[in-house]
Design an enzyme around this catalytic site. Structure first.
Site, PDB file in Angstrom:
ATOM      1  N   ASP B   7       0.776  -0.965   0.041  1.00 28.05           N
ATOM      2  CA  ASP B   7       0.312  -0.260  -0.239  1.00 28.05           C
ATOM      3  C   ASP B   7       1.449   1.195  -0.172  1.00 28.05           C
ATOM      4  OD1 ASP B   7      -2.018   1.774  -0.138  1.00 28.05           O
ATOM      5  OD2 ASP B   7      -2.545   1.751   2.713  1.00 28.05           O
ATOM      6  N   GLU B  68      -1.027  -1.237  -4.985  1.00 26.91           N
ATOM      7  CA  GLU B  68      -2.521  -0.411  -4.602  1.00 26.91           C
ATOM      8  C   GLU B  68      -1.989   0.577  -5.793  1.00 26.91           C
ATOM      9  OE1 GLU B  68      -5.090   0.171  -2.105  1.00 26.91           O
ATOM     10  OE2 GLU B  68      -4.583   3.000  -2.593  1.00 26.91           O
ATOM     11  N   ASP B 141      -2.336   0.747   7.105  1.00 25.42           N
ATOM     12  CA  ASP B 141      -2.468   0.810   5.943  1.00 25.42           C
ATOM     13  C   ASP B 141      -1.173  -0.682   5.419  1.00 25.42           C
ATOM     14  OD1 ASP B 141      -1.476   4.046   5.303  1.00 25.42           O
ATOM     15  OD2 ASP B 141      -1.362   3.322   7.245  1.00 25.42           O
TER      16      ASP B 141
END
Lengths: 181, 181
Positions: B7, B68, B141
C-alpha cells in the site's frame, strides 16, 4: 562544479551534464537519453530508467543532480510515469549522497533565455550559444536536461553566495544593527 | 503462492505478505510499515522506502507483488509521493524478476468484503476473519497491504484459470464453432 540534469520521462528521460562555475564558460560533459519501449511492462520500464540514470551517475560522478519538477498534466497516466522517473532519479542521488534540486520548467527557461515563457527552440538555441555548440543538443529532452544543469549551476551559485553572505554576517561582530530581542 | 502486497505512501508504506492458494486457508506471513519522517529530504525518504521494501522482498522472496493502483487525489503533492513509492515497489519487483500486478482500492474491497464501497474498518475486520486473526493487522496501511495480497491470490488464480481455459480451448480441435473469416 559538475551538474547532472534529468528531464524525467518514462519513454524518454533526458540527461545532460555540464561542468563550470557562474561567470566562466560552462563545458558540456555529456548528453543523452534513456529510452524505454512503449510495449515493455511498466515495472520493467522503471527498472531500465533506473539502470540508465545510475550508469550516467556512476560514470560521471556529478556534484549535484537537478531534476525537472513535475506538474499535473492533462494525462494522468503520463504524469504518473514522469513523476515515477523523477522519483527514481532523486532516489539514486540520495543513494550516492549527491544533493538534489528541483527546478520548474519556467525557472529553467527564465535562467537560460531570460523569459519563463520561451519555447523549446529558443531554449535549445540559447543552450547551444551558452555552451558554444554548433547546434542545440538533440533530441529536445536532452537539450532540456542540459538547460536544467546550466540553470542549476547559475541558481545554485546564487543560493550559495547568499548562504555565504549570511554566514559571513553571522561571523562578523554587528556594528550598525543591534537586536532588541 | 506467496504474495507481497504494497500500500504505497511516502510517510507510511504498508507491507503485507500472505501464503496460500484459493479455496484453502490463507496464512499471514508478515505485516509491517515502512515509515519515513516528514522533515527528511524527499530524495532521502524515497531511498528509505526503497531500502525498506527491498528488505521485505529479499527476506520473504514472494512469488508475486501486488501494488495498490494510485489515482488522482485532491492533493497533488501527496499523489506524487504515493506514485513515486508505487513506482519504486514496481521497479524492485522487476529487478528481482517478480511479476507485479496493480489492483484498485475498490477491487481489493470487493474481493475481501463483497462490496467495492466497504470502509477501512470493514476491510480490516474481513482480513482478520479470512486469516483467522484475533484482530485486524495494524496500522490501517498494513491491513490494506494484507488485503491487497489476499485479493491478488484470489484474483490472480481466477485470471490463471481463465488463461488456462483459453489455452486448453486453443489446443483442442473446435467442434461446435466454425470461423467464417
Amino acid at each position: 562544479m559538475r551538474v547532472l540534469g534529468v528531464d524525467p520521462g518514462l519513454t524518454r528521460c533526458g540527461i545532460g551534464i555540464v561542468d563550470g562555475v557562474p561567470g566562466r564558460q560552462l563545458d558540456l560533459v555529456g548528453v543523452g537519453v534513456v529510452r524505454t519501449p512503449h510495449d515493455l511492462d511498466h515495472a520493467q520500464r522503471l527498472l531500465r530508467i533506473h539502470d540508465g540514470i545510475e550508469e550516467w551517475v556512476v560514470s560521471h560522478r556529478p556534484d549535484a543532480i537537478a531534476v525537472e519538477r513535475v506538474f499535473a498534466q492533462h494525462n494522468l497516466q503520463s504524469v504518473t510515469g514522469t513523476s515515477q522517473a523523477a522519483g527514481i532519479a532523486m532516489m539514486i542521488a540520495a543513494r550516492h549522497s549527491i544533493p538534489v534540486a528541483l527546478h520548474t520548467p519556467s525557472e529553467v527557461k527564465a535562467a537560460i533565455t531570460g523569459s519563463g515563457r520561451a519555447d523549446k527552440a529558443q531554449v535549445g538555441a540559447m543552450v547551444a550559444r551558452i555552451l558554444k555548440l554548433a547546434e542545440p543538443p538533440k533530441p529536445a529532452d536532452a537539450a532540456d536536461a542540459v538547460g536544467l544543469a546550466i540553470c542549476h549551476v547559475w541558481r545554485g551559485a546564487a543560493t550559495n553566495r547568499y548562504a555565504e553572505a549570511v554566514e559571513r554576517a553571522r561571523a562578523t561582530p554587528r556594528r550598525s544593527y543591534r537586536s532588541h530581542a
